[in-house]
Design an enzyme around this catalytic site. Sequence first.
Site, mmCIF file in Angstrom:
data_model
loop_
_atom_site.group_PDB
_atom_site.id
_atom_site.type_symbol
_atom_site.label_atom_id
_atom_site.label_comp_id
_atom_site.label_asym_id
_atom_site.label_seq_id
_atom_site.Cartn_x
_atom_site.Cartn_y
_atom_site.Cartn_z
ATOM 1 N N ASP A 14 0.937 -1.785 0.227
ATOM 2 C CA ASP A 14 -0.093 0.553 0.303
ATOM 3 C C ASP A 14 0.879 1.044 0.587
ATOM 4 O O ASP A 14 1.784 0.699 0.443
ATOM 5 C CB ASP A 14 -1.071 -0.587 1.338
ATOM 6 C CG ASP A 14 -1.864 1.136 1.115
ATOM 7 O OD1 ASP A 14 -2.280 1.681 0.477
ATOM 8 O OD2 ASP A 14 -2.140 1.731 2.651
ATOM 9 N N ASP A 16 -0.350 5.672 0.988
ATOM 10 C CA ASP A 16 -0.404 6.229 2.132
ATOM 11 C C ASP A 16 -0.673 4.843 3.752
ATOM 12 O O ASP A 16 -0.507 4.133 4.232
ATOM 13 C CB ASP A 16 -1.705 6.801 2.222
ATOM 14 C CG ASP A 16 -1.717 7.379 1.100
ATOM 15 O OD1 ASP A 16 -0.771 8.433 0.657
ATOM 16 O OD2 ASP A 16 -3.044 7.634 0.081
ATOM 17 N N ASP A 25 -3.238 12.481 -0.647
ATOM 18 C CA ASP A 25 -4.438 13.532 -0.712
ATOM 19 C C ASP A 25 -4.175 14.828 0.885
ATOM 20 O O ASP A 25 -4.342 15.875 0.387
ATOM 21 C CB ASP A 25 -5.605 12.828 -0.733
ATOM 22 C CG ASP A 25 -5.562 11.812 -1.907
ATOM 23 O OD1 ASP A 25 -4.964 12.184 -2.732
ATOM 24 O OD2 ASP A 25 -6.760 10.599 -2.025
ATOM 25 N N ASP A 100 -4.478 3.278 -3.208
ATOM 26 C CA ASP A 100 -6.234 4.453 -3.781
ATOM 27 C C ASP A 100 -5.611 5.512 -3.260
ATOM 28 O O ASP A 100 -6.514 6.456 -3.445
ATOM 29 C CB ASP A 100 -7.265 3.892 -2.512
ATOM 30 C CG ASP A 100 -8.452 3.751 -3.007
ATOM 31 O OD1 ASP A 100 -8.566 5.054 -4.008
ATOM 32 O OD2 ASP A 100 -9.248 4.270 -1.857
ATOM 33 N N ASP A 193 -2.865 -0.525 5.942
ATOM 34 C CA ASP A 193 -3.509 -0.429 6.814
ATOM 35 C C ASP A 193 -4.600 0.430 7.058
ATOM 36 O O ASP A 193 -5.180 -0.091 7.936
ATOM 37 C CB ASP A 193 -1.894 1.196 7.829
ATOM 38 C CG ASP A 193 -2.793 2.197 6.634
ATOM 39 O OD1 ASP A 193 -3.793 3.261 6.773
ATOM 40 O OD2 ASP A 193 -2.423 2.031 4.958
#
Length: 298
Positions: A14, A16, A25, A100, A193
């Site tokens: 992942d 972030d 973001d 994402d 996470d």
Amino acid sequence: MAASNGGAPLVVFDFDKTIVDCDSDNWVVDALGATGRFDELLRHLPWNHAIDAMMGELHAEGRTAEDVRACLRAAPLSPHVAAAIRSAHARGCELRVLSDANAFFIDAVLAHHGLAGYFAGTDTNPAHVDPAGRLRIRPYHEFAAPAPGHGCALPSCPPNMCKGKVMERILLQEEEAAAAARRRRRVVVYLGDGRGDYCPSLKLREGDYVMPRAGYPVCDLIAASPPAAAVRGWDGFEDLARVLLGIVDAEIARAVAEQGDAAAATTNVVVPDCRALPLPLPARQEAALLPQAVRVPN
């Protein structure tokens, strides 16, 4: 070790709060002084559409894609994470990003830290700078009508991206490659996470590993309903490096041991020693040992 080690796992990160210690973001929005406006957009739009709209507002104010990239160069990335990425790659691991976030943010961070070349691929929300210089961010799975969306019913998956669907594709590609090469599929290690990291964890099989960040939402979901994969949590980025490289080294050692066992089994096959076999008798001696014909008088 050489970077072609057959026992090295496929490691999927992942982004972030796993590679960088922030939500990218929010990091950009806060750095550009647009936090309040972004919160207002989130009252009316899904997250992915809100961040795209926020980039439009910032562009209208004269903010450029380079301004966004400059913010991302300051995003916190631990030296332990950078070292773990380089070390896992050096041990022969293939590395991927499944996130994402979006392609522009991820590329900017990895390029700044000299890490882009260590990753074989990235699955994330697509992003590009349009001819007017405005950064556009689109959902990975289009979900506005009449688009079908990703079809996953798990409530932890956001509408724009089901990481579980992506993980299914990665695993299928791995199985096809293994079948073509007549070898066992590589072990997969997944690090994450957030709530969205639960679905890909469920797609992993026995023998794979999931590495959830301690104290973050994915841990609660895993604790309530564990996946088939082995769970190896990490707490802080020094711990991430220790746990990840421990898994990698253990899998490489296991593969080496299996190769040694296979070689030993081949070596221990008993082959008859020709010197121990009875030699053929000369023709006359062989004839002398045969029963003699009985003479019958006339």
